[in-house]
Scaffold this active site. Structure first.
Site, mmCIF file in Angstrom:
data_model
loop_
_atom_site.group_PDB
_atom_site.id
_atom_site.type_symbol
_atom_site.label_atom_id
_atom_site.label_comp_id
_atom_site.label_asym_id
_atom_site.label_seq_id
_atom_site.Cartn_x
_atom_site.Cartn_y
_atom_site.Cartn_z
ATOM 1 C CB SER A 174 -0.860 -0.018 1.266
ATOM 2 O OG SER A 174 -1.420 1.255 1.505
ATOM 3 C CD GLU A 218 -2.157 5.185 4.785
ATOM 4 O OE1 GLU A 218 -1.707 5.229 5.933
ATOM 5 O OE2 GLU A 218 -2.721 6.149 4.242
ATOM 6 C CE1 TYR A 239 -4.060 -1.778 5.414
ATOM 7 C CE2 TYR A 239 -2.974 0.194 4.576
ATOM 8 C CZ TYR A 239 -3.567 -1.033 4.356
ATOM 9 O OH TYR A 239 -3.662 -1.519 3.069
HETATM 10 P P1 GDR Z 1 -7.195 5.363 2.674
HETATM 11 O O1 GDR Z 1 -8.719 5.390 2.156
HETATM 12 O O2 GDR Z 1 -7.103 5.632 4.122
HETATM 13 O O3 GDR Z 1 -6.406 6.242 1.761
HETATM 14 O O4 GDR Z 1 -6.795 3.829 2.448
HETATM 15 P P2 GDR Z 1 -10.054 6.010 2.804
HETATM 16 O O5 GDR Z 1 -11.055 6.037 1.703
HETATM 17 O O6 GDR Z 1 -10.454 5.338 4.065
HETATM 18 O O7 GDR Z 1 -9.608 7.525 3.195
HETATM 19 C C1 GDR Z 1 -9.129 8.441 2.236
HETATM 20 C C2 GDR Z 1 -9.046 9.824 2.847
HETATM 21 O O8 GDR Z 1 -10.366 10.322 3.099
HETATM 22 C C3 GDR Z 1 -10.382 10.939 4.384
HETATM 23 N N1 GDR Z 1 -11.771 10.942 4.925
HETATM 24 C C4 GDR Z 1 -12.474 9.839 5.260
HETATM 25 N N2 GDR Z 1 -12.165 8.519 5.164
HETATM 26 C C5 GDR Z 1 -13.123 7.624 5.546
HETATM 27 N N3 GDR Z 1 -12.862 6.299 5.430
HETATM 28 N N4 GDR Z 1 -14.350 8.029 6.069
HETATM 29 C C6 GDR Z 1 -14.678 9.357 6.189
HETATM 30 O O9 GDR Z 1 -15.772 9.690 6.626
HETATM 31 C C7 GDR Z 1 -13.707 10.313 5.754
HETATM 32 N N5 GDR Z 1 -13.692 11.682 5.696
HETATM 33 C C8 GDR Z 1 -12.513 12.041 5.187
HETATM 34 C C9 GDR Z 1 -9.421 10.102 5.205
HETATM 35 O O10 GDR Z 1 -9.014 10.813 6.378
HETATM 36 C C10 GDR Z 1 -8.311 9.871 4.190
HETATM 37 O O11 GDR Z 1 -7.408 10.959 4.209
HETATM 38 C C11 GDR Z 1 -7.203 3.084 1.306
HETATM 39 C C12 GDR Z 1 -7.459 1.628 1.772
HETATM 40 O O12 GDR Z 1 -8.047 0.901 0.692
HETATM 41 C C13 GDR Z 1 -6.151 0.961 2.175
HETATM 42 O O13 GDR Z 1 -6.404 -0.415 2.464
HETATM 43 C C14 GDR Z 1 -5.159 1.069 1.012
HETATM 44 O O14 GDR Z 1 -3.952 0.452 1.356
HETATM 45 C C15 GDR Z 1 -4.939 2.540 0.652
HETATM 46 O O15 GDR Z 1 -6.202 3.124 0.299
HETATM 47 C C16 GDR Z 1 -4.004 2.684 -0.534
#
Ligand code: GDR
Length: 313
Positions: A114, A116, A138
């Site tokens: 990832s 990450e 993670y």
């Molecule tokens: P990510 O994806 O953490 O990049 O990991 P996610 O969609 O969870 O978050 C992306 C960004 O959005 C912001 N955010 C929120 N996120 C979620 N989930 N829910 C919310 O309500 C929200 N509001 C804002 C987050 O803070 C973040 O910055 C994904 C996963 O698929 C991992 O498993 C993978 O490894 C990486 O992508 C590459």
């Protein structure tokens, strides 16, 4: 991934965890297809922390290739459940490597790593040489797994590769990830079934690509003569606010009228801006990154509108 492999003529053995709910929406169409299920697709109960079962399945099925996408994949949740995240994502991968090392006929292994692992990198875009500086549980677990894959490759001659994948999206994305949460809400609000959308950090920037195209890159990696690591990304980033704009505009709405800031969705540490450089995958695998993020957002919204309408008819 399963669909792509079946199309290529593979016999696929998938690992599923036992839950009280037998509905597996993403596999449903294959599961119900009598020409596929238990002909070219087989499902086995197993869990990455159950070494005896995994070993038995490996001995029985003797796979040529293993695509390892398993683990706790929610970054935000990894702050709440760091121990089990490491148990599955880090130790689960090590356990799998150990089992492969013991096999007489070693399968090729692809570990889905990832972006990450880069955390807060000093350079942008990141490539295969960028140092790992994870800032989330993670990310740390994935960095451990990624480095273990490299260790087993160089120390024990395993054909083991890392696909360092940036965010990959599709209508099948889980509803707690930000893209799907947004497209589901845009669809529901446009149909009058939801009134607001509660989100955390809207400034975060991600390199969002189309999951279907990323699966092709994963497969290509195991068709190479020598194992290696590749960054799989588009090389372009968009903010969460941009994604909101694409999704809500597609159904004729202004997201600012519906989005409410909610601190429950803020992470103790968030990765601000991750952008991948897919040059090596383009050059060596002949892979083509997907087109626009806006297109993905619109396709996901269309899917969610259709799904909501079907559920109520
Ligand atoms: P990510 O994806 O953490 O990049 O990991 P996610 O969609 O969870 O978050 C992306 C960004 O959005 C912001 N955010 C929120 N996120 C979620 N989930 N829910 C919310 O309500 C929200 N509001 C804002 C987050 O803070 C973040 O910055 C994904 C996963 O698929 C991992 O498993 C993978 O490894 C990486 O992508 C590459």
């Amino acid at each position: 991934m399963t669909e792509w492999l079946l199309e290529k003529g593979y016999v696929v053995h998938g690992l599923v965890r036992r839950t009280s709910n037998t509905v597996r929406t993403r596999l449903d169409s294959l599961f119900r297809n009598k020409d596929v299920y238990e002909r070219s697709l087989f499902l086995h109960y197993g869990d990455l922390d159950d070494a005896t079962t995994i070993r038995r399945i490996l001995m029985k099925t003797q796979p040529d290739e293993i695509y390892h996408l398993a683990g706790q994949s929610h970054v935000g949740l990894s702050f709440e459940i760091p121990e089990s995240t490491c148990q599955f994502t880090a130790m689960g991968t090590l356990r799998l490597l150990e089992m492969i090392r013991d096999l007489e006929k070693q399968p090729k292994l692809l570990h889905i790593s990832s972006s990450e692992i880069f955390g807060r990198p000093e350079n942008s875009p990141q490539d295969e040489q960028t140092p790992m500086r994870p800032v989330t549980p993670y990310g740390v677990a994935k960095a451990f797994a990624t480095q273990m894959v490299q260790v087993y490759r160089s120390s024990f001659d395993c054909f083991a590769c890392n696909a360092i994948c940036y965010n990959h999206e599709s209508p099948r994305r889980g509803e707690s990830f930000v893209t799907r949460k947004i497209t589901r809400a845009a669809a529901a609000i446009s149909l009058g079934r939801q009134s607001e959308l509660r989100l955390g950090n809207l400034d975060a920037r991600r390199d969002w690509g189309d999951a279907q195209r990323y699966v092709v890159a994963m497969w290509m990696m195991l068709q190479q003569d020598t194992p290696d690591d590749y960054v799989i990304a588009t090389g372009r980033t968009h903010s969460v606010a941009d994604f909101l704009q694409y999704a809500f505009a597609h159904v004729g709405l202004d997201w600012r009228d519906y989005v409410v800031s909610d601190s429950r969705f803020l992470r103790p540490t968030d990765v601000a801006d991750l952008c991948g450089d897919p040059s090596k995958a383009i050059r060596e695998l002949g892979w083509q990154p997907p087109e626009s993020c806006q297109e993905i957002a619109e396709r996901m919204v269309d899917h969610d509108v259709k799904k909501l309408l079907a559920a109520s008819s």
